[in-house]
Design an enzyme around this catalytic site. Sequence first.
Site, PDB file in Angstrom:
ATOM      1  CD  GLN A  99      16.327  35.400  17.048  1.00 49.39           C
ATOM      2  OE1 GLN A  99      16.794  35.190  18.152  1.00 49.39           O
ATOM      3  NE2 GLN A  99      16.836  34.886  15.955  1.00 49.39           N
ATOM      4  CB  CYS A 105      20.067  35.872  17.732  1.00 46.74           C
ATOM      5  SG  CYS A 105      21.384  34.763  17.175  1.00 46.74           S
ATOM      6  CG  HIS A 262      20.803  32.677  20.855  1.00 44.03           C
ATOM      7  ND1 HIS A 262      19.959  33.035  19.816  1.00 44.03           N
ATOM      8  CD2 HIS A 262      20.325  33.317  21.953  1.00 44.03           C
ATOM      9  CE1 HIS A 262      19.022  33.841  20.284  1.00 44.03           C
ATOM     10  NE2 HIS A 262      19.233  34.034  21.580  1.00 44.03           N
ATOM     11  CG  ASN A 286      17.851  34.431  24.864  1.00 37.99           C
ATOM     12  OD1 ASN A 286      17.829  34.858  23.710  1.00 37.99           O
ATOM     13  ND2 ASN A 286      17.521  33.195  25.176  1.00 37.99           N
ATOM     14  CD1 TRP A 288      15.329  34.308  20.557  1.00 34.81           C
ATOM     15  CD2 TRP A 288      15.434  32.479  21.841  1.00 34.81           C
ATOM     16  NE1 TRP A 288      15.870  33.301  19.793  1.00 34.81           N
ATOM     17  CE2 TRP A 288      15.940  32.156  20.559  1.00 34.81           C
ATOM     18  CE3 TRP A 288      15.400  31.483  22.812  1.00 34.81           C
ATOM     19  CZ2 TRP A 288      16.409  30.880  20.236  1.00 34.81           C
ATOM     20  CZ3 TRP A 288      15.863  30.217  22.494  1.00 34.81           C
ATOM     21  CH2 TRP A 288      16.358  29.919  21.218  1.00 34.81           C
TER      22      TRP A 288
END
Length: 700
Positions: A99, A105, A262, A286, A288
């Site tokens: 991200q 997200c 998230h 995740n 990220w």
Amino acid sequence: MSGVASTLAKKRALAAGFGTNANASKYLNQDFESLRSQCLSRGQLFCDPTFPAAPESLGFNELGPRSSKTRGVQWKRPGELTSSPEFIVGGATRTDICQGALGDCWLLAAIASLTLNQDVCARVVPSDQGFGDDYAGIFHFQFWQYGEWVDVVIDDRLPARDGELLFVHSETGSEFWSALLEKAYAKVNGCYEALSGGSTTEGFEDFTGGIAEQYDLREAPANLFQIIRKALESGALLGCSIDITSAADSEAITYQKLVKGHAYSLTGAAEVGYRGRREKLIRMRNPWGQVEWTGAWSDSSSEWNHVDDSEREKVQARAEDGEFWMSYNEFIRKYSRIEICTLTPDTLTSDDLKHWSVSKFDGAWRKGSTAGGCRNHPYTFWMNPQFKITLNEEDDDPGDDEVGCSIVIGLIQKNRRKMRKAGEDMHTIGYAIYEVPSQFHGQTEVHLDKNFFLTHAQKARSETFINMREVSTRFKLPPGEYLIVPSTFEPHQNADFCVRVFSEKQSEMQPCDDPVDAQLDDDVVSEDEVDAGFRGLFAKLAGADMEISATELRTIFNKIVAKRSDIKTDGFSLDTCRTMVNLMDDSGNGKLGIGEFATLWKKVQNYLTIYKKNDLDGSGCMSTPEMRMALKEAGFTLNNSIHQILAARYGEADMTIDFDNFVGCVMRLEMMFKCFKKIDTEETGSIELDFQQWLTFSMV
């Protein structure tokens, strides 16, 4: 092209097979192959005029032209960011998605889940592109958009700052399929900022055409682990998240490194032997690409030391890639909700997977005609579009105590993200379900009216009315016929929607609408029937030629209605008077003789009676719902699409219809019905016109 013509053209294209994944519609009429060929022949890199490398493509508020977040942004092609750009290296994987500075997200979690299913991924990310010999700065992706697949073309100029991509990027920095996919999705939704905030289910559906469900983990069904496992085995996409209690909680990281507010991808489910028992585990990622759970069953936790080596090797991976395991019980406690997207039969390539039956119909809520609001508004609720579903077969669930037909009903409001630039956002939407009365079984040419909904309770309803793109709920209903009534929470809100039904067994779904027909009074007043008093009045009005033109008719009617205080009107227009003359003029000279005028006068008197009767509050004008009832009393049965056109054409901004507009509407309808029936001599329900005939017909 007019809105009506555009709608008809689109329906014909869909009927011809356009809009499937194998034959996607060209978004904004841009053809990838021809545009790439043109660029290659000219030795130029593609620059997309429909989504330019400019501030308006970034956003309108937080990413607007004057925002500090967009200061210093430059649009760079991959070759300007790295010496050896790649489209995809070794297949699309979850680690390709990290991200950036955009709150999407939810979308990236959906993309990460997409990579777990190669067949599904290949439908969204075509393989006929890259940075090789055929590179021309142009790429394309395919998304499902409200019932059809669209092929979206973009150039590869990406927003960057200080030589780094501003938004999604790959872990290595040299792989660009995920950044280009994000750009194509931003184009479909209007700009990058329109992607900020959302539900993973939205991305799931746009990448698959499937239907998504949400489960509140505080009320998780007892068999949820089995549901998750079966969903993963059948190729479904899954996501999960932790609710926030305040704005300060958004993307706050807990002490065990879970991120609140998230969107995570749920990528695996397994059972392992642990200290003499079976432990259920859930794997998540995740977007990220980092920040992983540090509690029990995390990458380096001691729990893995008590798992047999062969089992551990199958499931455990130790890398800071954003992916981690945790126990199912801990997952239920720590996370708030899970989203599961069931795929359509055309997505599933394996015969071993269970195929659901799918039905879909489009509709529209329009202020004044079909935007009735929820059941709290009984005066207008019945005006909403209605759909009938027939369930014949019960599920094959021998172990299930509840017998019935499993269905998931999803209601989507279309294109609302794209409208954010104009200050619009999501409406609050939902639906009600009714059992169809036995007298209407097998019928679809009926739109149930206000009296039905005032006297019948709903059988079921969507779990809630909510301001999200889609509301979907799973039901188990006895076999039978049911009516689905989708609506916005408040009445009089404009929006387009589609309603879909996924059923475990075969089902039939059809729109319910009144047939288009007219029972018209052909009671013509002959010249011989006109009494002496009316004859004298006509002579006075008509003048020397003893005929009344449209201009004279306008003067006559406006003098009459100006004296009345019980009806509201701003006067008859010349256009309305021409319509009336055209309808009554048998001689074709554009004027009315005494018999024709007497017949018209009788009609107008009848319409005045109907108008006053349906002006229920005595305000002197009708509301658009009252007009719908008045048209029925005047002999017309019309479907929703025609009511939408009439409300838009003849209604005022406050959804009222004054007397002259009502008369103009009824006269126009009567003339159109009579013209059609005169040409359709064989009563086939269709007519054929050449171009000149069409022009003549449409000019009437």
